[in-house]
Design an enzyme around this catalytic site. Structure first.
Site, PDB file in Angstrom:
ATOM      1  N   GLU A  50      -0.911   4.620-128.539  1.00  0.00           N
ATOM      2  CA  GLU A  50       0.310   5.364-128.872  1.00  0.00           C
ATOM      3  C   GLU A  50       0.628   6.383-127.787  1.00  0.00           C
ATOM      4  O   GLU A  50      -0.237   7.161-127.363  1.00  0.00           O
ATOM      5  CB  GLU A  50       0.122   6.083-130.213  1.00  0.00           C
ATOM      6  N   HIS A  51       1.877   6.369-127.323  1.00  0.00           N
ATOM      7  CA  HIS A  51       2.369   7.263-126.275  1.00  0.00           C
ATOM      8  C   HIS A  51       1.662   7.031-124.941  1.00  0.00           C
ATOM      9  O   HIS A  51       1.653   7.901-124.072  1.00  0.00           O
ATOM     10  CB  HIS A  51       2.266   8.730-126.696  1.00  0.00           C
ATOM     11  N   THR A  52       1.092   5.873-124.785  1.00  0.00           N
ATOM     12  CA  THR A  52       0.513   5.475-123.503  1.00  0.00           C
ATOM     13  C   THR A  52       1.489   4.654-122.676  1.00  0.00           C
ATOM     14  O   THR A  52       1.345   4.570-121.456  1.00  0.00           O
ATOM     15  CB  THR A  52      -0.759   4.646-123.722  1.00  0.00           C
TER      16      THR A  52
ATOM     17  N   SER B  12      29.154  -5.640-135.714  1.00  0.00           N
ATOM     18  CA  SER B  12      29.127  -5.108-137.072  1.00  0.00           C
ATOM     19  C   SER B  12      27.735  -5.365-137.633  1.00  0.00           C
ATOM     20  O   SER B  12      26.923  -6.064-137.012  1.00  0.00           O
ATOM     21  CB  SER B  12      30.202  -5.769-137.940  1.00  0.00           C
TER      22      SER B  12
ATOM     23  N   LEU C 283       8.285   0.944-137.189  1.00  0.00           N
ATOM     24  CA  LEU C 283       8.086  -0.490-136.979  1.00  0.00           C
ATOM     25  C   LEU C 283       9.056  -1.054-135.952  1.00  0.00           C
ATOM     26  O   LEU C 283       9.185  -2.257-135.806  1.00  0.00           O
ATOM     27  CB  LEU C 283       8.216  -1.245-138.305  1.00  0.00           C
TER      28      LEU C 283
ATOM     29  N   SER D 247      12.509  -0.992-135.551  1.00  0.00           N
ATOM     30  CA  SER D 247      13.729  -1.701-135.917  1.00  0.00           C
ATOM     31  C   SER D 247      14.706  -1.719-134.750  1.00  0.00           C
ATOM     32  O   SER D 247      15.497  -2.667-134.603  1.00  0.00           O
ATOM     33  CB  SER D 247      14.373  -1.041-137.142  1.00  0.00           C
TER      34      SER D 247
ATOM     35  N   ASP E 258       7.606  -1.602-127.259  1.00  0.00           N
ATOM     36  CA  ASP E 258       8.243  -2.175-128.437  1.00  0.00           C
ATOM     37  C   ASP E 258       8.992  -3.451-128.088  1.00  0.00           C
ATOM     38  O   ASP E 258       8.905  -4.465-128.796  1.00  0.00           O
ATOM     39  CB  ASP E 258       9.206  -1.168-129.062  1.00  0.00           C
TER      40      ASP E 258
END
Length: 409
Positions: free
Chosen positions: A35-37, A68, A129, A131, A176
């Site tokens: 995380e944050h790496t 839309s 997650l 999105s 991500d």
């Protein structure tokens, strides 16, 4: 066709009055560890999940791009030729930003046809997650195919990252988007965020009767907020003070020197990233040598580092981790950018219900909002699900122009 795809198709028809030419989907992701790496040129180990976003798309005969979605009834319209990241706002910045970023990587936006895009998703928003990456990746693979651009998945990940950095304004790394585009069933994606080299690592969850529970605390977070940017700035300042291009070049053995050179807060930010990089490497090695039942201590250590050194946890996340471990989880940690969102718990399938019940009860006792808890499976990355009729003739290709220089190249 799945219920998700049927809903996207009917939503497209209601919004635009015709059928889409095709459906493209991309998954959300859970970050197993790391995380944050990513924006520190380090290592991450996410997996794509079986919660997906659908982009229903139809080629137009003019230069208009209209978007839309099921979560916003408005139709946002702009000329493809006039796309400007600084003029994009709200949720539409994600799909429209991807179209603009494709132009920065050589798509001839003065020539390509317009499109109508309708977005529908079952990836929870605000739960950590990703999105947002699922939207970007689904649109990227759709436009890559409709506009015949022939970008590979790693290039599409760069394009999606550029869209999020410039059009959305979130200073995120490339993890991500890479997970959403490169994921495979029952595997994690080990990513070197400097070289962008990837290795698909079998997880073995099915073989060992394990399940990954997502514990959505329903505390929403926003990556554009000051907390995320401040921590990135601390990492950059720490690397500069240590004479490193990025914290990727700082090792655990350098931390004593870092403690002497840096103020306490900056040191703790640096220590998290440096030790988290090592935990990613240790997790991949442990999976290969001993299997998934042996990675629990690394997950717990990751959470402690994010709680104490990076200070991005919240009481709900801490309670989810503590309670799931007490109820029999092998390992648990918060996942995502922090300041809310979700925790994950690796649990034996036989204990999954008991762990979920224990966490729900603990939240009620603490007077927290009831969490949403559900299992996820490691899933395949972005793909075209259907293409009933080709949006373009098979021999219609556009010439890629030289890509503009960008911050993610």
């Amino acid at each position: 066709m799945t219920d998700l795809q049927r809903t996207a198709t009917s939503g497209f028809e209601n919004a635009f009055g015709s059928e889409p030419h095709g459906l493209w989907t991309a998954p959300g992701r859970v970050n197993i560890i790391g995380e944050h790496t990513d924006y520190n040129d380090g290592f991450v180990f996410p997996m794509a999940i079986d919660r997906r976003t659908v982009a229903a798309v139809r080629r137009r005969d003019d230069d208009r791009i209209r978007v839309s979605s099921s979560f916003s009834p408005e139709i946002v319209e702009v000329s493809v030729r006039a796309l400007d990241p600084d003029a994009l706002h709200g949720w539409s910045a994600y799909p429209l930003g991807v179209a603009w970023a494709l132009g920065q990587f050589g798509a001839p936006l003065q020539e390509v046809p317009g499109v109508d895009i309708y977005i529908h998703s079952d990836v929870p928003v605000g739960a950590g997650l990703s999105s947002s990456a699922a939207i970007e990746a689904s649109v990227a693979v759709a436009l890559n195919e409709i506009w015949h651009l022939d970008h590979d998945r790693r290039t599409l990940a760069k394009i999606c990252q550029l869209a999020e950095n410039r059009a959305v304004g979130a200073p995120t790394g490339i993890m991500d988007q890479s997970a959403s585009l490169l994921g495979r069933r029952d595997c994690g994606v080990f990513l070197d965020c400097r070289s962008l080299e990837t290795d698909v690592i079998p997880l073995g969850f099915e073989e060992h009767d394990l399940e990954l529970l997502v514990i959505d605390t329903r505390v929403e977070h926003a990556h554009v907020s000051g907390g995320y940017a401040a921590r990135r700035a601390s990492c950059e300042a720490g690397a500069a003070a240590l004479g490193a291009d990025s914290l990727r070049d700082v090792t655990v053995g350098d931390l004593e020197r870092a403690r002497e050179l840096l103020d306490d807060e900056t040191f703790r930010r640096v220590r998290h990233v440096v030790t988290e990089n090592q935990r990613v490497l240790d997790t991949v090695r442990t999976l290969r040598e001993h299997g998934p039942t042996s990675i629990g201590e690394l997950l717990v250590a990751s959470h402690a580092s994010m709680r104490d050194d990076f200070e991005i946890s919240v009481p709900e996340l801490d309670l989810a981790v503590e309670t799931s471990m007490a109820a029999g989880a092998i390992g648990s940690r918060m996942t995502g950018g922090g300041f809310g969102g979700a925790a994950i718990a690796l649990v034996p399938v036989a204990l999954a219900s008991a762990v979920a019940e224990a966490v729900t009860a603990a939240f009620a006792q603490a007077s927290f909002t009831a969490p949403t808890i559900f299992p996820v499976r490691p899933a395949a990355g972005a793909t075209r699900e259907s293409w009933p009729s080709p949006p373009l003739p098979a021999n219609c290709h556009f010439r890629l122009v030289p890509a503009a220089r960008t911050s993610v190249e």
